[in-house]
Design an enzyme around this catalytic site. Sequence first.
Site, PDB file in Angstrom:
ATOM      1  N   ARG A 198       6.101   3.475   9.673  1.00  0.00           N
ATOM      2  CA  ARG A 198       4.778   4.072   9.101  1.00  0.00           C
ATOM      3  C   ARG A 198       4.633   3.222   7.822  1.00  0.00           C
ATOM      4  NH1 ARG A 198       4.709   9.488   7.061  1.00  0.00           N
ATOM      5  NH2 ARG A 198       2.726   8.758   6.287  1.00  0.00           N
ATOM      6  N   ASP A 202       7.901   8.353  -4.491  1.00  0.00           N
ATOM      7  CA  ASP A 202       8.235   7.545  -3.323  1.00  0.00           C
ATOM      8  C   ASP A 202       9.214   6.656  -3.533  1.00  0.00           C
ATOM      9  OD1 ASP A 202       4.584   6.948  -2.726  1.00  0.00           O
ATOM     10  OD2 ASP A 202       6.065   8.584  -2.484  1.00  0.00           O
ATOM     11  N   LYS A 261       0.516  -0.171   1.255  1.00  0.00           N
ATOM     12  CA  LYS A 261       0.159   0.914   2.232  1.00  0.00           C
ATOM     13  C   LYS A 261      -0.794   1.968   1.543  1.00  0.00           C
ATOM     14  CE  LYS A 261       2.677   4.680   3.276  1.00  0.00           C
ATOM     15  NZ  LYS A 261       2.270   5.990   2.879  1.00  0.00           N
ATOM     16  N   ASN A 262      -0.414   2.389   0.336  1.00  0.00           N
ATOM     17  CA  ASN A 262      -1.220   3.664  -0.191  1.00  0.00           C
ATOM     18  C   ASN A 262      -2.514   3.162  -0.877  1.00  0.00           C
ATOM     19  OD1 ASN A 262       0.669   5.383   0.760  1.00  0.00           O
ATOM     20  ND2 ASN A 262       1.833   5.588  -0.957  1.00  0.00           N
ATOM     21  N   ARG A 269       1.529  20.214   1.519  1.00  0.00           N
ATOM     22  CA  ARG A 269       0.388  18.952   1.314  1.00  0.00           C
ATOM     23  C   ARG A 269      -0.861  19.643   1.418  1.00  0.00           C
ATOM     24  NH1 ARG A 269       3.020  14.198   2.677  1.00  0.00           N
ATOM     25  NH2 ARG A 269       1.225  12.965   1.138  1.00  0.00           N
ATOM     26  N   CYS A 294       3.724  18.221   6.318  1.00  0.00           N
ATOM     27  CA  CYS A 294       4.590  17.180   7.057  1.00  0.00           C
ATOM     28  C   CYS A 294       5.998  17.588   6.445  1.00  0.00           C
ATOM     29  CB  CYS A 294       3.917  15.890   6.482  1.00  0.00           C
ATOM     30  SG  CYS A 294       4.586  15.360   4.781  1.00  0.00           S
TER      31      CYS A 294
HETATM   32  C1  EPZ Z   1      -0.414  10.034  -2.240  1.00  0.00           C
HETATM   33  O1  EPZ Z   1      -0.093  11.289  -1.313  1.00  0.00           O
HETATM   34  C2  EPZ Z   1       0.554   8.978  -1.451  1.00  0.00           C
HETATM   35  N1  EPZ Z   1       0.260   8.898   0.038  1.00  0.00           N
HETATM   36  C3  EPZ Z   1       2.129   9.814  -1.245  1.00  0.00           C
HETATM   37  O2  EPZ Z   1       2.912   8.474  -0.538  1.00  0.00           O
HETATM   38  C4  EPZ Z   1       2.610   9.666  -2.708  1.00  0.00           C
HETATM   39  O3  EPZ Z   1       3.859  10.484  -2.802  1.00  0.00           O
HETATM   40  C5  EPZ Z   1       1.702  10.776  -3.532  1.00  0.00           C
HETATM   41  O4  EPZ Z   1       0.397  10.251  -3.378  1.00  0.00           O
HETATM   42  C6  EPZ Z   1       2.267  10.925  -4.858  1.00  0.00           C
HETATM   43  O5  EPZ Z   1       2.047   9.813  -5.813  1.00  0.00           O
HETATM   44  C7  EPZ Z   1      -1.098   7.769  -0.020  1.00  0.00           C
HETATM   45  O6  EPZ Z   1      -1.636   7.508  -1.047  1.00  0.00           O
HETATM   46  C8  EPZ Z   1      -1.402   7.791   1.454  1.00  0.00           C
HETATM   47  P1  EPZ Z   1      -0.770  14.081  -4.147  1.00  0.00           P
HETATM   48  P2  EPZ Z   1      -1.138  12.683  -1.859  1.00  0.00           P
HETATM   49  O7  EPZ Z   1      -1.919  14.782  -3.541  1.00  0.00           O
HETATM   50  O8  EPZ Z   1      -2.407  12.009  -2.028  1.00  0.00           O
HETATM   51  C9  EPZ Z   1      -0.273  18.605  -4.553  1.00  0.00           C
HETATM   52  C10 EPZ Z   1       4.610   7.652   0.654  1.00  0.00           C
HETATM   53  O9  EPZ Z   1       5.811   7.855   0.741  1.00  0.00           O
HETATM   54  N2  EPZ Z   1      -1.444  18.814  -3.986  1.00  0.00           N
HETATM   55  O10 EPZ Z   1      -0.705  13.227  -5.593  1.00  0.00           O
HETATM   56  O11 EPZ Z   1      -1.126  13.360  -0.521  1.00  0.00           O
HETATM   57  C11 EPZ Z   1       0.795  18.336  -3.414  1.00  0.00           C
HETATM   58  O12 EPZ Z   1       1.274  19.235  -2.510  1.00  0.00           O
HETATM   59  C12 EPZ Z   1       3.557   8.952   0.519  1.00  0.00           C
HETATM   60  O13 EPZ Z   1       3.907   6.555   0.982  1.00  0.00           O
HETATM   61  C13 EPZ Z   1      -2.121  20.090  -4.257  1.00  0.00           C
HETATM   62  O14 EPZ Z   1      -1.329  20.978  -4.396  1.00  0.00           O
HETATM   63  O15 EPZ Z   1      -0.276  13.326  -3.018  1.00  0.00           O
HETATM   64  C14 EPZ Z   1       1.837  17.627  -3.886  1.00  0.00           C
HETATM   65  O16 EPZ Z   1       2.978  18.462  -4.329  1.00  0.00           O
HETATM   66  C15 EPZ Z   1       4.217  10.367   0.630  1.00  0.00           C
HETATM   67  N3  EPZ Z   1      -3.581  20.397  -3.725  1.00  0.00           N
HETATM   68  C16 EPZ Z   1       1.264  16.857  -5.248  1.00  0.00           C
HETATM   69  O17 EPZ Z   1      -0.155  17.749  -5.409  1.00  0.00           O
HETATM   70  C17 EPZ Z   1      -4.097  19.454  -3.784  1.00  0.00           C
HETATM   71  O18 EPZ Z   1      -5.421  19.500  -3.171  1.00  0.00           O
HETATM   72  C18 EPZ Z   1       1.049  15.435  -5.457  1.00  0.00           C
HETATM   73  O19 EPZ Z   1       0.245  15.155  -4.134  1.00  0.00           O
HETATM   74  C19 EPZ Z   1      -3.677  18.027  -3.382  1.00  0.00           C
HETATM   75  C20 EPZ Z   1      -2.049  17.975  -3.833  1.00  0.00           C
END
Ligand code: EPZ
Length: 454
Positions: free
Chosen positions: A428, A336, A49-50, A148, A143
């Site tokens: 999802r 995850d 998915k991701n 996020r 969410c």
């Molecule tokens: C991706 O989300 C995945 N989703 C998530 O999977 C996964 O948990 C996550 O990466 C971490 O591995 C998809 O790929 C569609 P991040 P993403 O940006 O990109 C902070 C699932 O269950 N952050 O790596 O949104 C953020 O708040 C989903 O399949 C900032 O602070 O995750 C978080 O605490 C859930 N500022 C941390 O970084 C930003 O601009 C990691 O988030 C961006 C992120």
Amino acid sequence: MQTMTDRHDLATPTLLEASQMSQLEPNAPILRIIGKAPLSGHVPISGAKNSILALMAGTLLSSEGCRIRNVPYLADVQRMGDILETLGVKISRNGEVLDLDTSNLTTNSAPYELVSKMRASFFALGSLLARLGSARMPLPGGCAIGARPVELHVRGLQALGADVQIEHGIVIAHAKSRNGRLQGARIYLDCPSVGATETLMMAATLTEGETIIENAAQEPEVVDLANLCRAMGAKIRGAGTNTIFIDGVDKLHFADFTAIPDRIEAGTFMVAAAITRSTLSMSPVVPWHLTAAISKLQDIGVTVRQDSDNMITVIGGDRYRAVDIETLPYPGFPTDMQAQFMALLTVCEGNGVVTETVFENRLQHVAELNRMGANIRLKNNVAVVTGVPQLSGAPVMATDLRASAALVIAGLAADGETTVMGLHHLDRGYDRIEEKLRNVGAKLYRTTANVTVS
Ligand code: EPZ
């Protein structure tokens, strides 16, 4: 395979407490699970998915279209397709093959009502901006698992020469240079954000000059996206490490690309085998994408065997010992899989400490697992799981995607019936999970809650 008799067991009304019924939409689907059925056999793993969601965003970079294979049937994939279609992309699906005609984008603006439902659509900002020179993307909002934020995406695009303003919840971005192209830059990410790495890597493929992304995310899905972009003609080196180099090109072309298998789905089924003390094989998988999960399962006392370069077998044991888990960016233990492993820890001997470091609110499944007889104490982002001999079935409410998977797993092992509500979360991210579980012996099926209030 489930027999009629088994199905009859499940025919009695579901007794849901009034408090739970009040949270359900009328005729909302629920999953009914009769626990302790031993599992055996082989589970097919779907495309990731991701990865798919990022790959779909990446197709916007080229006007020549794209074919993506190994696409799972998921609500989030459908939503991403809806968003791309509002941008003018024509999509046709034939089984697990997606054909995307990106030749005629009709707008640079994605609709709020769709983006707010599926935050990964925000990743299209980078590819849309690089393709058209301007883009308007609603802020995805938070969410269940956290706020996020997306400031790393925004700051990175500004470093690439985009003027980015946020007005009334809409990110409005355009390339400042006269020719409408972004300019290569050296970008350091405060945290190795998967989405920010993907957004900026896509945007950088069509910039003038070289871009370097430091402290980049190293997840396999980032590598898969880089491989799609390279198949389209992009010049990318270092994906999968913490520094990615992109030499901008003028144009990208058509690619026929197969997505990687879903390591999180595979990990979920690995835990299902472990907690039911069953033997399950699964493929296709990329074993080294699962190193952290395999290591933890082995520490717990589960046997994991690699049968070939794309198949593993998980053999449950009689006694499990608790382990500590701390979620970290790849190659650390994946956030995850935190909820799923917590379900397993509830029946391991001793105390396991689970620390969620990636998201600020990803422990909501603790309360639901405790309703099933688990013994988990929670303080901020740390949960102490004290093993119990047996979980007991109960009505439980899913709060987010991976929590829903954890509750299904717990229900498979619990004594008696578990009804899982909030299935829209499960749908999802898991492709036909009930069918896959029933095919290896699980006793579960989807129905609607009988309004029999106890
Ligand atoms: C991706 O989300 C995945 N989703 C998530 O999977 C996964 O948990 C996550 O990466 C971490 O591995 C998809 O790929 C569609 P991040 P993403 O940006 O990109 C902070 C699932 O269950 N952050 O790596 O949104 C953020 O708040 C989903 O399949 C900032 O602070 O995750 C978080 O605490 C859930 N500022 C941390 O970084 C930003 O601009 C990691 O988030 C961006 C992120």
